[in-house]
Design a protein around this motif. Structure first.
Motif, mmCIF file in Angstrom:
data_model
loop_
_atom_site.group_PDB
_atom_site.id
_atom_site.type_symbol
_atom_site.label_atom_id
_atom_site.label_comp_id
_atom_site.label_asym_id
_atom_site.label_seq_id
_atom_site.Cartn_x
_atom_site.Cartn_y
_atom_site.Cartn_z
ATOM 1 N N SER A 185 59.874 -59.318 -28.815
ATOM 2 C CA SER A 185 60.572 -58.394 -28.066
ATOM 3 C C SER A 185 62.107 -58.629 -28.480
ATOM 4 N N THR A 197 66.190 -57.987 -26.882
ATOM 5 C CA THR A 197 66.861 -57.614 -25.772
ATOM 6 C C THR A 197 68.263 -57.050 -25.854
ATOM 7 N N LYS A 198 68.631 -56.976 -27.035
ATOM 8 C CA LYS A 198 69.946 -56.477 -27.347
ATOM 9 C C LYS A 198 70.018 -55.509 -28.606
ATOM 10 N N PHE A 256 68.583 -62.814 -29.300
ATOM 11 C CA PHE A 256 68.120 -62.076 -28.559
ATOM 12 C C PHE A 256 66.853 -61.612 -29.064
ATOM 13 N N SER A 270 64.461 -52.583 -29.552
ATOM 14 C CA SER A 270 65.426 -53.229 -29.011
ATOM 15 C C SER A 270 66.004 -51.765 -27.765
#
Length: 950
Positions: free
Chosen positions: A558, A560-561, A593, A667
């Protein structure tokens, strides 16, 4: 630059300070009394902030600059700095004053300064003193709602009626208040019973009372007006009331919050109509202090009870938990056949099995027969009197009856005896004393993998549709209909928990949870928490979260940014222009991230036009390397996204992780702005802005020969002309052309047409012609969209032949605060604004000016930009002797009379100043410099702070 330090010391005296006696208009601070010279800031403003209010100056125009300064503990901080391109339009400017700025206790000052057109004519306000004090306030008891019920209500039984207002009592204030202190009573309404949720705006009230010695010693009462403040509170509403004490305009103490509940709805009546026009109750009953009854002649038991009462229960006679929690247990009394207006009721109750009855603490008067509800009269009793008793071996069984006194006299009728059961004991509880106990032990994971880790992987989940558990059912007070709730959560602190079971459990305690529930958790320990609840709604204690297994699933990656694009910082707020591609543009995918990435994963960046999902580009893929990855964003790729637009477009940028067998991890997206539109002929080699396709300029002197400047042309104006080719786009009104000579980075002129044109010509002033360097120099121009300052389309340099002229002295310079905005002669250029308006000419060291050379500095003002329309009274001259090689030379010239003659009144016509110097009796001379002159500030004051006449 030491000579400017000398000027600065004198310029500082030009502030509109108290010793000068003239200021700009004072500022104010919202929420602070302008008459409070110490400026004590109220506590609510310290917590939420406020605004500084600055009036628009008398004279405002393009590029006026406003700066606001905060001074505290001998440190001055700029808290606001803004330039107004078209001048200040609104009558006031509002500058935020934040809680962070007011965080430090003590005395501060705030003031502002206007810089006229961004230049050197300052206009300063007087300082505003502010006193900051976060010291905790003294506290005292909350205000009391007089005549509220035992449960804290004002309702339709309140006497005197609420239509007369609601009375508050402030208790004695000894040792806190002094006579002449001011009490503020603040009242706020809410649509809840506990003073929470949205505030009822129309209920708000704030009232002041100056305190006397008697008020302080005995306390005092205050009546809250009914209209709006109470009338807007209707059904199950409430109000919070706080009393604050002020001394000398400064808060010194604050009460605790008082709460009063407001319910003006009568059961069976629509709307808040609980009062007649006389304020009388029409609910059918009135609670009154317990009556002492005369000896009653009771009805024979053989005749049976005549008064009939009933209560709503659940199965087996249990009272619902929600009823007990509400605080009111309603007994329904059926009206009798023979009634009198003064009928009255007493209530008795006891725990079943007890010999004696207990009297209810109040008697109940029935309203006149005509005002009683049809059929059944509800008697709302205090549910707290019928709570479960800790001494009962099981749920508590209560008995209740009423005595109906006919006409309120001595003839009473006993009712039937009600029997009901109250169970407020949650599962896994004990009595004597009653307390909740956490259930134990953790349910047994019957089909789990071996301890100690009990690893659960995808293979196990595929082979076991359910997780089989057995829970302890041998706890005190268990009923077969008790309900079990089970939650699972990751052991990571702060991880949310997920409900995975909520149902009855068989007598053997076995229950199942689908194994697929585990797929929503991250790898690691998984905790189980459970709780038993009973059928009445009594909630048991939750167990301690306990690890039951270790999840070892392959986790999908994953991000996240969104990718970081440094050229757009901060926070993607800067657009991307052609100039940004000098050195390249990168998108950085930050490893910090990324979670759950593995060797073999590939990472790439995608840029998509915001209004066209089909227009996108992808960067080449890079293998994840447990480090930040940088991806080139080439001009050609982003130009594809831009797609020839004539204005800026938005583009979404995100990154993806690719792993075989699962969908790509995406993202979040960020929006970057592509500003690749350009004025003029598009350069052939983007993003190179040096454009060979732009037509070269033609420079002519007075002799009229293209790109050849004769010696006689050097002290006379010339022309600079550009003519587009037939296929070139026109120069539009939204474009700005800047014209340059030689290597100068400052244009000698700019051009913006009023209508589209294919050619233009501007004048080269004589002073600029003289700067051309023999034997040859260059001319060039740029074209850009007005006001952007980016995507500057540049012509190639045009060679210009320059014939020599007699040697001239170096040109003098003056002090200019913002030459990009105001290349003017202003107060900032004066060596001593408050003592005579002396213009300081800096003289550059040169072999032509050896130490001891006497020069003469000259100044004069003209009404045109060419310096050919002299204004009478403005010429001034002064001699100066050149100093040694290590000393700066600043020649002063002019007086206040000369500069005021140039601007004899405010808002007069534009004026230009010409300055130069001569040596050798005039045989040597610098080239005269002409600049617009303005020595009047926004408040129409001259540099010496005298008022300019109208």
């Amino acid at each position: 630059m030491v000579w400017w330090m000398e000027i600065m010391s004198s310029v500082d005296t030009s502030r509109n300070s108290s010793r000068n006696g003239i200021f700009a208009a004072p500022l104010s601070v919202e929420g602070i009394d302008d008459n409070d010279l110490d400026g004590y800031i109220p506590r609510d403003i310290l917590l939420k902030g406020t605004r500084i209010v600055i009036p628009r100056p008398d004279d405002t125009g393009s590029d006026d600059q406003l700066m606001v300064f905060w001074v505290q503990n001998a440190i001055e901080t700029t808290i606001f700095d803004q330039t107004y391109p078209v001048g200040i339009i609104d009558p006031f400017i509002y500058v935020p004053l934040t809680p962070q700025q007011m965080a430090t206790n003590g005395v501060a000052q705030v003031y502002y300064k206007f810089w006229k057109r961004g230049g050197g004519n300052p206009d300063e306000s007087p300082p505003r003193r502010l006193t900051i004090d976060h010291t905790a306030l003294l506290s005292f008891a909350e205000p009391l709602a007089v005549n509220a019920t035992l449960w804290g209500y004002w309702n339709n039984n309140t006497s005197p009626p609420l239509t007369n207002g609601g009375t508050l009592r402030i208790r004695p204030l000894d040792s806190i208040a002094q006579p002449l202190d001011v009490a503020w009573i603040v009242w706020r309404g809410y649509r809840s019973l506990n003073g929470s949720g949205p505030e009822v705006a129309e209920a708000y009230g704030r009232w002041e009372k100056t305190l006397s010695a008697t008020d302080i010693k005995n306390g005092f009462y205050y009546v809250v007006p009914f209209q709006n403040h109470i009338s807007s509170l209707v059904d199950d509403d409430s109000a919070i009331v706080v009393c604050q004490l002020f001394r000398g305009g400064r808060i010194i103490a604050e009460s605790e919050k008082g709460l009063v509940k407001v319910d003006r709805v009568t059961p069976g009546k629509p709307g808040p109509f609980g009062l007649t026009s006389h304020g009388e109750t029409i609910m059918g009953i009135t609670f009154v202090p317990k009556k002492q009854r005369p000896v009653s002649i009771g009805i024979s038991a053989a005749a049976g009870p005549f008064a009939d009462i009933a209560v709503d229960t659940l199965a087996d006679g249990f009272i619902a938990k929600s009823v007990m929690d509400s605080g009111t247990l309603t007994i329904n009394f059926t009206r009798t056949q023979d009634e009198l207006d003064d009928d009255s009721i007493d209530v008795k109750y006891r725990e079943k099995g007890q010999a004696d009855w207990t009297d209810y603490p109040m008697s109940i008067d029935l309203e006149p027969v005509a005002d009683r509800p049809v059929g059944t009269i509800p008697l709302p009793l205090d549910a707290g009197l019928f709570a479960e008793k800790a001494t009962s071996p099981g749920p508590t069984v209560w008995e209740l009856m009423i005595e109906l006194y006919k006409g309120g006299g001595g003839n009473k009728e006993d009712s039937n005896t009600l029997e009901f059961t109250v169970d407020q004991l949650a599962p896994v509880n004990t009595k004597n004393p009653p307390r909740k106990i956490r259930p134990t032990p953790v349910p047994v994971f019957v089909n789990g993998t071996p301890l100690p880790l009990r690893n659960i992987d995808r293979t196990w989940i595929s082979s076991n549709a359910d997780m089989n558990f057995t829970v302890n059912v041998a706890y005190f007070g268990r009923r077969p209909d008790d309900n079990l709730i089970v939650w699972l959560s990751s052991a990571t602190q702060g991880s949310p928990r997920v409900e995975v079971y909520n149902d009855k459990v068989p007598a053997d305690g076995k229950f199942d949870i689908p194994s697929s529930e585990l797929l929503q958790f991250t790898n690691g320990r998984v905790n189980l928490t459970y709780r038993w609840d009973d059928w009445l709604g009594n909630l048991g204690e939750e167990s301690v979260p306990t690890p039951i297994l270790t999840l070892v699933l392959p986790q999908a990656p994953s991000l996240t940014k969104a990718p970081l694009v440094p050229e757009t910082d901060p926070n993607y707020s800067e657009a991307l222009y052609w100039e940004n591609f000098d050195g390249g543009i990168a998108a950085i995918v930050e490893n910090a991230f990324i979670t759950n990435a593995e060797t073999g994963d590939n990472v790439f960046v995608v840029v998509t036009r915001s209004d066209d999902e089909t227009n996108f580009v992808e960067t080449p893929k890079q293998p994840w390397a447990n480090a930040n990855l940088s991806f080139d964003l080439g001009y050609a790729d982003l130009a594809k996204i831009f797609d020839g637009a004539d204005e800026s477009v938005g583009a979404k940028i995100h990154s993806e992780i690719e792993r075989t067998g699962i969908p790509n991890a995406l993202s979040p997206s960020a929006i970057i702005t592509l500003a690749l539109d350009i004025a003029g002929v598009t350069p052939p080699n983007p993003p190179d802005l040096d454009n060979p396709n732009l037509q070269l300029p033609v420079v002519r002197g007075m002799s009229g020969v293209d790109n050849v400047i004769a010696a006689a042309d050097r002290d006379k104006p010339g022309t600079f002309r550009v003519t587009n080719a037939l296929s070139d786009p026109d120069i539009e009104p939204g474009h700005t052309v800047k014209c340059y000579l030689g290597n100068s980075t400052i244009p000698f002129d700019t051009f913006t047409p009023l209508v589209p044109v294919s050619e233009f010509e501007v004048v080269i002033e004589a002073s600029d012609m003289a700067k051309l360097t023999p034997p040859s120099d260059t001319a060039r121009y740029t074209i850009e969209k007005t006001g952007v300052g980016k995507n500057v389309n540049k012509s190639l340099p045009q060679a210009v032949t320059v014939n020599r002229i007699p040697v001239v002295l170096p040109e003098p310079t003056i002090r200019i605060r913002r030459p990009d905005l105001r290349d003017y002669i202003e107060c900032y250029a004066m060596t001593s604004p408050t003592s005579g308006y002396v213009l300081g000419l800096q003289i550059r060291k040169d072999a032509l000016l050896p130490q001891g050379t006497v020069i003469t500095a000259h100044f004069e003002a003209h009404s045109n930009a060419q310096g050919t329309a002299l204004i009478p009274g403005t010429p001034a001259s002064a001699t100066y002797t050149i100093k040694g090689p290590t000393e700066l030379d600043v020649a002063g010239v002019g007086t206040a009379a000369h500069f005021k003659a140039a601007q004899p009144k405010r808002l007069g016509p534009a004026v230009w100043g010409k300055y130069w110097y001569e040596a050798q009796g005039g045989q040597q001379s610098s080239i005269p410099i002409i600049k617009q002159l303005d020595t009047i500030n926004n408040s129409f004051q001259y540099c010496d702070l005298t008022e300019a006449p109208v």
